[in-house]
Design a protein around this motif. Structure first.
Motif, PDB file in Angstrom:
ATOM      1  N   MET A  12      30.886  36.760  48.386  1.00  0.00           N
ATOM      2  CA  MET A  12      30.726  37.878  47.518  1.00  0.00           C
ATOM      3  C   MET A  12      30.889  37.583  46.046  1.00  0.00           C
ATOM      4  N   GLN A  13      29.846  37.816  45.253  1.00  0.00           N
ATOM      5  CA  GLN A  13      29.777  37.811  43.874  1.00  0.00           C
ATOM      6  C   GLN A  13      30.633  38.605  43.020  1.00  0.00           C
ATOM      7  N   ARG A  14      31.565  37.782  42.150  1.00  0.00           N
ATOM      8  CA  ARG A  14      32.472  38.567  41.393  1.00  0.00           C
ATOM      9  C   ARG A  14      31.665  39.061  40.202  1.00  0.00           C
ATOM     10  N   THR A  15      32.113  40.385  39.761  1.00  0.00           N
ATOM     11  CA  THR A  15      31.680  41.236  38.652  1.00  0.00           C
ATOM     12  C   THR A  15      32.173  40.314  37.366  1.00  0.00           C
ATOM     13  N   ASN A  16      31.214  40.041  36.550  1.00  0.00           N
ATOM     14  CA  ASN A  16      31.472  39.371  35.343  1.00  0.00           C
ATOM     15  C   ASN A  16      31.849  40.344  34.072  1.00  0.00           C
ATOM     16  N   PHE A  17      33.172  40.247  33.820  1.00  0.00           N
ATOM     17  CA  PHE A  17      33.635  41.289  32.929  1.00  0.00           C
ATOM     18  C   PHE A  17      33.735  40.785  31.390  1.00  0.00           C
ATOM     19  N   SER A  18      33.226  39.266  31.213  1.00  0.00           N
ATOM     20  CA  SER A  18      33.415  38.744  29.960  1.00  0.00           C
ATOM     21  C   SER A  18      32.554  39.086  28.882  1.00  0.00           C
ATOM     22  N   GLU A  19      31.504  40.087  29.237  1.00  0.00           N
ATOM     23  CA  GLU A  19      30.528  40.288  28.030  1.00  0.00           C
ATOM     24  C   GLU A  19      30.921  41.867  27.719  1.00  0.00           C
ATOM     25  N   MET A  20      32.046  42.468  28.129  1.00  0.00           N
ATOM     26  CA  MET A  20      32.168  43.863  28.275  1.00  0.00           C
ATOM     27  C   MET A  20      32.780  43.824  26.805  1.00  0.00           C
ATOM     28  N   ALA A  21      32.741  44.916  25.930  1.00  0.00           N
ATOM     29  CA  ALA A  21      33.658  45.166  24.821  1.00  0.00           C
ATOM     30  C   ALA A  21      34.896  45.705  24.957  1.00  0.00           C
ATOM     31  N   CYS A  22      35.775  44.846  25.660  1.00  0.00           N
ATOM     32  CA  CYS A  22      37.146  45.428  25.980  1.00  0.00           C
ATOM     33  C   CYS A  22      37.959  44.257  26.275  1.00  0.00           C
ATOM     34  N   SER A  23      38.908  44.106  25.569  1.00  0.00           N
ATOM     35  CA  SER A  23      39.902  43.030  25.765  1.00  0.00           C
ATOM     36  C   SER A  23      40.607  42.940  27.115  1.00  0.00           C
ATOM     37  N   ILE A  24      40.992  44.147  27.859  1.00  0.00           N
ATOM     38  CA  ILE A  24      41.480  44.293  28.995  1.00  0.00           C
ATOM     39  C   ILE A  24      40.435  43.571  30.136  1.00  0.00           C
ATOM     40  N   ALA A  25      39.021  44.161  30.146  1.00  0.00           N
ATOM     41  CA  ALA A  25      38.158  43.494  30.911  1.00  0.00           C
ATOM     42  C   ALA A  25      37.829  42.009  30.705  1.00  0.00           C
ATOM     43  N   ARG A  26      37.949  41.589  29.482  1.00  0.00           N
ATOM     44  CA  ARG A  26      37.593  39.980  29.352  1.00  0.00           C
ATOM     45  C   ARG A  26      38.727  39.210  29.790  1.00  0.00           C
ATOM     46  N   THR A  27      40.123  39.688  29.666  1.00  0.00           N
ATOM     47  CA  THR A  27      41.305  39.267  30.329  1.00  0.00           C
ATOM     48  C   THR A  27      41.319  39.302  31.716  1.00  0.00           C
ATOM     49  N   LEU A  28      40.722  40.143  32.348  1.00  0.00           N
ATOM     50  CA  LEU A  28      40.692  40.397  33.828  1.00  0.00           C
ATOM     51  C   LEU A  28      39.663  39.391  34.252  1.00  0.00           C
ATOM     52  N   ASP A  29      38.326  38.749  33.557  1.00  0.00           N
ATOM     53  CA  ASP A  29      37.403  37.904  33.858  1.00  0.00           C
ATOM     54  C   ASP A  29      38.387  36.847  34.140  1.00  0.00           C
ATOM     55  N   VAL A  30      39.613  36.342  33.358  1.00  0.00           N
ATOM     56  CA  VAL A  30      39.975  35.174  33.362  1.00  0.00           C
ATOM     57  C   VAL A  30      41.161  35.137  34.459  1.00  0.00           C
ATOM     58  N   ILE A  31      41.821  35.925  34.547  1.00  0.00           N
ATOM     59  CA  ILE A  31      42.962  36.169  35.538  1.00  0.00           C
ATOM     60  C   ILE A  31      43.165  37.232  36.624  1.00  0.00           C
ATOM     61  N   GLY A  32      42.014  38.169  36.652  1.00  0.00           N
ATOM     62  CA  GLY A  32      41.989  39.230  37.288  1.00  0.00           C
ATOM     63  C   GLY A  32      41.783  39.211  38.695  1.00  0.00           C
ATOM     64  N   GLU A  33      42.114  38.328  39.255  1.00  0.00           N
ATOM     65  CA  GLU A  33      42.239  38.338  40.849  1.00  0.00           C
ATOM     66  C   GLU A  33      43.550  37.934  41.284  1.00  0.00           C
ATOM     67  N   PRO A  34      44.130  38.131  42.398  1.00  0.00           N
ATOM     68  CA  PRO A  34      45.476  37.788  42.755  1.00  0.00           C
ATOM     69  C   PRO A  34      46.094  36.388  42.502  1.00  0.00           C
ATOM     70  N   TRP A  35      45.210  35.515  42.801  1.00  0.00           N
ATOM     71  CA  TRP A  35      45.847  34.050  42.905  1.00  0.00           C
ATOM     72  C   TRP A  35      45.914  33.568  41.465  1.00  0.00           C
ATOM     73  N   SER A  36      45.342  33.723  40.548  1.00  0.00           N
ATOM     74  CA  SER A  36      45.414  33.327  39.111  1.00  0.00           C
ATOM     75  C   SER A  36      46.739  33.394  38.373  1.00  0.00           C
ATOM     76  N   PRO A  37      47.251  34.675  38.346  1.00  0.00           N
ATOM     77  CA  PRO A  37      48.445  34.790  37.949  1.00  0.00           C
ATOM     78  C   PRO A  37      49.658  34.017  38.527  1.00  0.00           C
ATOM     79  N   LEU A  38      49.431  34.044  39.807  1.00  0.00           N
ATOM     80  CA  LEU A  38      50.578  33.239  40.827  1.00  0.00           C
ATOM     81  C   LEU A  38      50.350  31.991  40.502  1.00  0.00           C
ATOM     82  N   ILE A  39      49.312  31.413  40.253  1.00  0.00           N
ATOM     83  CA  ILE A  39      49.038  29.959  39.757  1.00  0.00           C
ATOM     84  C   ILE A  39      49.702  29.551  38.688  1.00  0.00           C
ATOM     85  N   LEU A  40      49.571  30.597  37.693  1.00  0.00           N
ATOM     86  CA  LEU A  40      50.234  30.344  36.019  1.00  0.00           C
ATOM     87  C   LEU A  40      51.515  30.454  36.446  1.00  0.00           C
ATOM     88  N   ARG A  41      52.252  31.525  37.198  1.00  0.00           N
ATOM     89  CA  ARG A  41      53.660  31.458  37.216  1.00  0.00           C
ATOM     90  C   ARG A  41      54.127  30.215  37.534  1.00  0.00           C
TER      91      ARG A  41
END
Length: 160
Positions: free
Chosen positions: A1-30
């Motif tokens: 399934m293709q992920r939605t690309n939030f990186s071009e949205m004029a929203c800092s929350i959306a852009r941040t979610l584009d980097v870490i907005g799925e469950p594994w990334s924050p856990l990997i960072l932790r």
């Protein structure tokens, strides 16, 4: 399934979610933050498939959140937080505070944090950079910024 690309949205929350907005990334960072730096350590702690872990690590490296440091002659790497990644951990610490307050239950928080500067067990507290007072959702007005998609558009529709 293709992920939605939030990186071009004029929203800092959306852009941040584009980097870490799925469950594994924050856990990997932790895990990297607390000292698990090798692929096998991360996989064992998280119980994540090799394929998904590889994809997430590549994504975080590509976005400059983690860096790869080789540790032997084979193509094996240790993963380290970049300055950008360390600042994302600050965001995770805010999430910890919310989780400790609302989800920890009677047993209490699973982890405590000792502040290096004072030696006290503490939690993160959002403060205004201007005056130093606590800063929470009810204490702010959201206004369009210079990077808003349309400066005359209501900032709440654009995101923070």
């Amino acid at each position: 399934m293709q992920r939605t690309n939030f990186s071009e949205m004029a929203c800092s929350i959306a852009r941040t979610l584009d980097v870490i907005g799925e469950p594994w990334s924050p856990l990997i960072l932790r895990d990297v933050w607390v000292g698990m730096s090798r692929f096998d350590q991360l996989q064992a702690d998280l119980g994540i498939s090799r394929k998904v872990l590889t994809e997430r690590l590549n994504h975080l490296v590509d976005h400059g959140v983690l860096r790869r440091d080789p540790y032997d002659n084979r193509p094996r790497y240790e993963y380290r937080l970049t300055d950008k990644g360390t600042e994302l951990v600050d965001l995770l610490m805010i999430m910890v505070g919310w989780g400790d307050k609302w989800l920890a239950g009677e047993a209490g928080p699973p982890v405590l944090y000792r502040h290096h500067a004072c030696g006290q067990i503490s939690s993160v507290d959002l403060r205004c950079a201007g005056c130093g007072e606590p800063m929470h959702a009810d204490d702010v007005e959201v206004l369009p910024g210079p990077g808003a998609a349309n400066a005359s558009t209501d900032a709440t529709a654009q995101g923070a």
